[in-house]
Design a protein around this motif. Sequence first.
Motif, mmCIF file in Angstrom:
data_model
loop_
_atom_site.group_PDB
_atom_site.id
_atom_site.type_symbol
_atom_site.label_atom_id
_atom_site.label_comp_id
_atom_site.label_asym_id
_atom_site.label_seq_id
_atom_site.Cartn_x
_atom_site.Cartn_y
_atom_site.Cartn_z
ATOM 1 N N ALA A 56 0.858 -1.188 0.000
ATOM 2 C CA ALA A 56 0.000 0.000 0.000
ATOM 3 C C ALA A 56 0.890 1.232 0.000
ATOM 4 O O ALA A 56 1.949 1.257 0.651
ATOM 5 N N PHE A 57 0.464 2.275 -0.737
ATOM 6 C CA PHE A 57 1.225 3.521 -0.842
ATOM 7 C C PHE A 57 0.385 4.663 -0.288
ATOM 8 O O PHE A 57 -0.801 4.800 -0.624
ATOM 9 N N ASN A 58 1.020 5.519 0.566
ATOM 10 C CA ASN A 58 0.354 6.684 1.132
ATOM 11 C C ASN A 58 1.191 7.919 0.850
ATOM 12 O O ASN A 58 2.427 7.870 0.880
ATOM 13 N N PHE A 59 0.513 9.060 0.608
ATOM 14 C CA PHE A 59 1.182 10.335 0.355
ATOM 15 C C PHE A 59 0.642 11.363 1.342
ATOM 16 O O PHE A 59 -0.576 11.535 1.472
ATOM 17 N N VAL A 60 1.547 12.041 2.050
ATOM 18 C CA VAL A 60 1.181 13.158 2.932
ATOM 19 C C VAL A 60 2.074 14.333 2.516
ATOM 20 O O VAL A 60 3.265 14.375 2.847
ATOM 21 N N ARG A 62 6.106 11.316 2.857
ATOM 22 C CA ARG A 62 5.636 12.550 3.469
ATOM 23 C C ARG A 62 6.591 13.678 3.092
ATOM 24 O O ARG A 62 7.814 13.532 3.175
ATOM 25 N N VAL A 63 6.028 14.808 2.669
ATOM 26 C CA VAL A 63 6.798 15.995 2.313
ATOM 27 C C VAL A 63 6.348 17.125 3.234
ATOM 28 O O VAL A 63 5.170 17.499 3.225
ATOM 29 N N PHE A 64 7.301 17.686 4.033
ATOM 30 C CA PHE A 64 6.924 18.738 4.974
ATOM 31 C C PHE A 64 8.124 19.672 5.172
ATOM 32 O O PHE A 64 9.266 19.349 4.801
ATOM 33 N N ALA A 65 7.822 20.829 5.738
ATOM 34 C CA ALA A 65 8.851 21.848 5.998
ATOM 35 C C ALA A 65 9.375 21.680 7.419
ATOM 36 O O ALA A 65 8.617 21.419 8.345
ATOM 37 N N ARG A 66 10.718 21.837 7.553
ATOM 38 C CA ARG A 66 11.354 21.802 8.870
ATOM 39 C C ARG A 66 12.339 22.974 8.932
ATOM 40 O O ARG A 66 13.433 22.915 8.384
ATOM 41 N N VAL A 77 11.812 18.484 4.028
ATOM 42 C CA VAL A 77 12.129 17.096 4.327
ATOM 43 C C VAL A 77 11.184 16.188 3.547
ATOM 44 O O VAL A 77 9.963 16.344 3.629
ATOM 45 N N VAL A 78 11.764 15.257 2.776
ATOM 46 C CA VAL A 78 10.991 14.234 2.070
ATOM 47 C C VAL A 78 11.299 12.911 2.765
ATOM 48 O O VAL A 78 12.427 12.427 2.721
ATOM 49 N N ARG A 79 10.293 12.338 3.416
ATOM 50 C CA ARG A 79 10.504 11.142 4.228
ATOM 51 C C ARG A 79 9.827 9.945 3.560
ATOM 52 O O ARG A 79 8.650 10.008 3.214
ATOM 53 N N VAL A 80 10.604 8.884 3.372
ATOM 54 C CA VAL A 80 10.073 7.624 2.834
ATOM 55 C C VAL A 80 10.163 6.596 3.957
ATOM 56 O O VAL A 80 11.260 6.255 4.400
ATOM 57 N N ARG A 81 8.990 6.089 4.364
ATOM 58 C CA ARG A 81 8.933 5.175 5.505
ATOM 59 C C ARG A 81 8.291 3.863 5.090
ATOM 60 O O ARG A 81 7.273 3.855 4.391
ATOM 61 N N ASP A 82 8.901 2.752 5.539
ATOM 62 C CA ASP A 82 8.302 1.442 5.276
ATOM 63 C C ASP A 82 8.286 0.641 6.567
ATOM 64 O O ASP A 82 8.994 0.974 7.530
ATOM 65 N N ASN A 83 7.473 -0.399 6.580
ATOM 66 C CA ASN A 83 7.381 -1.277 7.755
ATOM 67 C C ASN A 83 7.937 -2.654 7.440
ATOM 68 O O ASN A 83 7.394 -3.665 7.825
ATOM 69 N N GLU A 99 15.257 9.900 5.203
ATOM 70 C CA GLU A 99 14.876 11.311 5.079
ATOM 71 C C GLU A 99 15.800 12.007 4.107
ATOM 72 O O GLU A 99 17.027 11.844 4.159
ATOM 73 N N MET A 100 15.180 12.794 3.223
ATOM 74 C CA MET A 100 15.893 13.585 2.240
ATOM 75 C C MET A 100 15.710 15.060 2.609
ATOM 76 O O MET A 100 14.589 15.543 2.694
ATOM 77 N N THR A 101 16.813 15.767 2.867
ATOM 78 C CA THR A 101 16.756 17.176 3.247
ATOM 79 C C THR A 101 17.112 18.039 2.052
ATOM 80 O O THR A 101 18.157 17.835 1.417
ATOM 81 N N LEU A 102 16.221 19.015 1.753
ATOM 82 C CA LEU A 102 16.376 19.885 0.588
ATOM 83 C C LEU A 102 16.241 21.339 1.018
ATOM 84 O O LEU A 102 15.576 21.642 2.015
#
Length: 608
Positions: free
Chosen positions: A478-482, A521-525, A530-536, A595-598
Amino acid sequence: MKKMDLKIWQYIRYYRFNSILLRNFILIMTLIIIPLVGISVYVYSHNDANMRGEIERSASNELARTRDSVDMILAETERFTVRIKSDPDVMLFLSQRHSSPLAYEDAQRILRIEQIMQMAEMTSPYIDSIFIYSELNDFLLSVGSRINSQNPYYKWWPVMYAEQPHSAHFWITGEEPESKQRTLSFVNRRVSYNEKLENSGVVSINMDITALGGLIDGDIPERSIYILNSQGNIVYNRAIEKLNRTLEETDPELSRLLADGFASTIVELKDQNYVISFMPSAALDGWSYLSVVSLQLYQPERSRIIKLMVVLLVVSICTSILLAFIIAVKGYSPIRKIMSLIENKENPFIMLTKSPSPTKQWNETGYILSNLTASFHQSKNIETELQEKYELLRKAQAVALQAQINPHFLYNTLESINWKVMRLTNGKNEASQMLLSLSALLRLTLETEEDLVPISKELEHVKLYMEMQKLRYKDKIAFNFVVEEKLLDCKIVKLVLQPLVENAIYYGIKQSGHNGTITIRVFARGSSIVVRVRDNGVGIPPEMVFELNDSFKHHHLQENKHIGLRNVNQRLRLAFGEQYGLSIRSRPGAGTIVEMTLPVLNESSRTP
C-alpha cells in the motif's frame, strides 16, 4: 656549498623579513637568548643576594673574632689588677703610711712591686703603663718611677680617678698629659675596712689605644669598630674625638639602627652602603661591640664576579647566535631542496640525482621530494591522459549525436506494442496497463531536460512507478502520500525519489514476507524541506545504518554501479550543498525511515 650559501642569501634578499630562514633564525635566537638572559639575571640576583648574606656573615664573624680577642685581653687585664691588688707588698704599700725618707724595708717593697709591674708590662704589648696609687701617702707608683704630686703625670690622674668615685672597679679612657696618648684604663680600688681611713688606693692598668687598635681595626681603613661600655659610652674607636661620648652624640643614625635591633645587616649611610654588625661582649656585662664596614672592601670580589658573568653572558649570546644560525640553515635546507625541485619541475629527476641515496639518508625530506617528484611525473601522465581522453570524448560526442534516438520513436513504438497486445487479448489488460505506465514514465524522464524539477512532477513520476508495482504485487503493498501543498512547486533533483521507493520495496517489504505500507511525506522543517520515505519492512542492522550514514558524509561517486542511496545522496550534495542529503533511521523488524533534506527552492530562487 658556496652555491647553496649563495642561494640562501638570494632567498633572504628576495623575501626579506618574510623569509622563513630569517624568521626561524630570529625565532630560534629569541627562544635561546631570552631564557639565557633571564637565567643570567636570576643567577646574578641570586648570587648577589647570597654574596650580600655572605658579606653580612663575614662581617659578623670578623667582629666575633675581634670581640673574643679583646674580651680575652680585657678580662686578663681585670684579673691581673686583682692579682696585683692582692699581692702582700701592694697591700702594705696601700695601707701603711710611709716615712720620709723611705725606710729600707719600704724601698725594698717598692722595688719588688716595680718588678711585678715591669714583668706585666713586658709580657703584654698592649699595656702602656701600670699605676698603683696610695691615697694614704698621696703617692703614685708607676713602672720605673716614683711620681709625686708635683709631676705632670700626676695632674692627669685625679681627673680620671674622680670619674667614678663610688665604683670599686671601672674602665675609663683618658689622655696622658705628656705624650697626649689616649689610653684605656681599668681602675681597681682597694677599700680599707678601717672606719677611720678612706679608700686605701687603686691599681690601674693603662692600655695603649693605638696598639689595641692594631688588633681591633688592623690596617683596614674601610672598617671602623666601636666598643661601648655598660653606660653606652664609646671606650674605643679609631676616631679619638668620639671617646667617652655616647653613640647617639657621635653617630645618631647608628644609634637609631641599634634601637631597631639586628645582628648584621647592610644599610645605606650618607649615600654609601655599609655592613653594620652588632654583638654583646661575652666577658664584660653590658659591654657591646659594633663594626661599620664599607662595602668598598668587598667591591673587588663583587667586580670580579660581575665581570666573569658578563664575559660568560657575552660568550653564551655569541654562541647562541651561531647555534641559532646553524639550526635555521639546517632547518631551511629541506625547504630549499623543495623550492629547487619546484623550480626544476620540468626535470625533477635532477634533484633526485643530487640528493643522497634514500638508503643512506631517508627522512621526511626525502619522502616529500620523492612524492613531489612522483606527483610531477603523475601530473605529466595525467595531462597526457587527459589529452587522449579529450580526443576520445570528441569522438564519442560525434558517435552519440549520430546514434541519438528520438524519444517520440520510443513513445510510438510502445503505443504500437500496446495496441497489438490489446488486439491479441481482446481489450485492456495488465500488460497493456504496464506498457502505458512505462510509456508515460519514459515520457516524463526523457522530455524533462532540466536536472531540477518541481516536487509535484517528481511525485507524479513515483506514482507511475507505483502503479507498475501494484500491477505486480497486487494488494501486498500500500502507498500513502502526505504532502504540504505549498511545497509542491519547490524544486527537487530529478529521479531521486524513485530509488528510495524501490529500495523500500525490494530490501524492506519484499524481504519481510508480509503486506507492507510505504508512506511518502513531504513537509517543511525550519528553513528546509524534508521528504521522508517510511516502510514497515524488515529494517536494517545498526552497524549497516551507521556505515550508510557515515558514507553519506563523503564524496563517493559510484557511476559504474546501479543507482542507489549513495548516488542519490551524492547528487543532492552536488546540487544543493554539503549540508543537504540523506539520513537513515531503522530498527530491525520495525522498518526503515529515509529522510531527504532539501533547501526551499522555487522558480524565483537559484540553486545554491
